[in-house]
Design a protein around this motif. Structure first.
Motif, short mmCIF file in Angstrom:
data_model
loop_
_atom_site.label_atom_id
_atom_site.label_comp_id
_atom_site.label_asym_id
_atom_site.label_seq_id
_atom_site.Cartn_x
_atom_site.Cartn_y
_atom_site.Cartn_z
N HIS A 19 25.82 -30.73 -21.10
CA HIS A 19 25.00 -29.75 -20.37
C HIS A 19 25.32 -28.37 -20.92
N HIS A 39 25.63 -24.02 -21.03
CA HIS A 39 26.02 -22.83 -20.26
C HIS A 39 25.60 -21.58 -21.02
N THR A 58 34.03 -21.09 -18.70
CA THR A 58 34.54 -22.15 -17.84
C THR A 58 36.06 -22.20 -17.98
N HIS A 91 28.69 -28.58 -23.43
CA HIS A 91 29.92 -29.38 -23.42
C HIS A 91 29.77 -30.59 -22.53
N GLU A 118 32.45 -33.42 -20.21
CA GLU A 118 33.80 -33.68 -19.72
C GLU A 118 33.91 -35.14 -19.35
N GLN A 122 37.73 -26.41 -11.40
CA GLN A 122 37.00 -25.75 -12.48
C GLN A 122 36.36 -24.49 -11.94
MN MN Z 1 30.15 -27.27 -17.58
#
Ligand code: MN
Length: 314
Positions: A78, A80, A85, A122, A124, A138
């Motif tokens: 997704h 940003h 972050t 990025h 995760e 986060q």
């Molecule tokens: Mn993110």
């Protein structure tokens, strides 16, 4: 008992909102309707502690729906823009992949800091190893006008400075605290410190020109006569030089602070901007695959952008 100190501003306690991210329930302490930013900090998701069993691969056979084979957090690619972050784990581990080519495991006590600028993407993922418990937070930091249109970047800090005082061990994630300075990049005057508190009372040094808030990650604390526990944001305002924190059982918390942000911000989905036109352009670039956000190399499914609330189309 110690008499409560005269507070420059009353402490404002706001309950977090429960949300779900990547298959894990989170407690969103920021933003809330009544509290949008604390310094440049504009987003805080406290995740866990949850059980997170690893698995060998994410290939065929992986069934995240099966509660007995939870793989922990799995957040697909997704985008940003306009923010950093900040990922901080108390327990467990995660794998970060981004469009800059970074592939970085993060463990408890380490910091991942990704700067989006004009655009980054990025993912995760679980590291695939058995890890027991996942617990962390986060955060996002709004970028100032000076850097928000700039290049993306990524930093991993495996070792951060620590300060011992009273009944506390402070780890400085970002900014300056007491005599310690984090090596992490910062584009505004803000600070993020984890405080690991043993039983008793600790007096935390703070900067009068910064506004502050506290997110309790574990245990409970007494702040000026009010008890604060996980699932809440305690906003402290500014004007303090120190902050007395007491805990009967021990506690772990995050102290967030900074100079009040330079301008109002617009937050929508994964973007921080100033206008709807900027949001529409970022959304359209992600949906259109223009290359602005690159490629993370993750095998997880890309997360599509929802429609903006101001668009007239369904
Ligand atoms: Mn993110």
């Amino acid at each position: 008992m110690t008499a409560p100190e005269a507070d420059p501003t009353p402490i404002e306690i706001t309950p977090s909102r429960v949300a779900e991210v990547g298959g894990v329930q989170v407690r969103r302490a920021l933003p809330r309707r009544t509290r949008r930013t604390v310094g440049a900090w504009c987003f805080a998701d406290h995740m866990g502690p949850v059980r997170a069993e690893g698995r060998a691969s994410l290939g065929p056979g992986a069934s995240p729906e099966d509660p007995d084979s939870s793989v922990g957090v799995q957040v697909g690619p997704h985008p940003h823009v306009g923010l950093q972050t900040v990922t901080w784990l108390v327990a467990g581990e995660l794998l970060h992949r981004d469009s800059l080519g970074s592939e970085q495991e993060i463990r408890a006590g380490q910091l991942n800091l990704m700067t989006a600028g004009h655009g980054v993407s990025h993912a995760e993922e679980s590291t695939g190893r058995r890890q027991g418990e996942l617990h962390g937070i986060q955060l996002w930091v709004a970028q100032p006008e000076a850097t928000r249109h700039g290049a993306p970047a990524f930093q991993h800090h495996a070792h951060l400075p620590q300060v011992e005082f009273d009944q506390a061990t402070a780890t400085v994630l970002v900014g300056d605290f007491a005599a310690a300075c984090s090596p992490a990049r910062r584009d505004t005057n803000h600070v993020g410190v984890e405080l690991d508190l043993r039983r008793g009372r600790s007096v935390v040094p703070v900067i009068a020109g910064y506004e502050y808030a506290i997110v309790v990650l574990a245990g409970g604390v007494d702040l000026g006569g009010q008890r604060v526990v996980p699932g809440e944001l305690a906003y402290l305002g500014s004007g303090r030089k120190e902050l007395a924190v007491s805990t009967a059982e021990g506690a772990r918390l995050l102290l967030l602070g900074g100079e009040p942000f330079e301008s109002p911000i617009l937050m929508w989905w994964n973007f921080v901007a100033r206008t709807r036109e900027e949001m529409d352009a970022a959304r359209s670039d992600w949906e259109g695959g223009t290359g602005r956000f690159g490629d993370t190399g993750s095998q997880l499914g890309r997360i599509p952008a929802p429609p903006t609330p101001w668009s007239s189309s369904p």
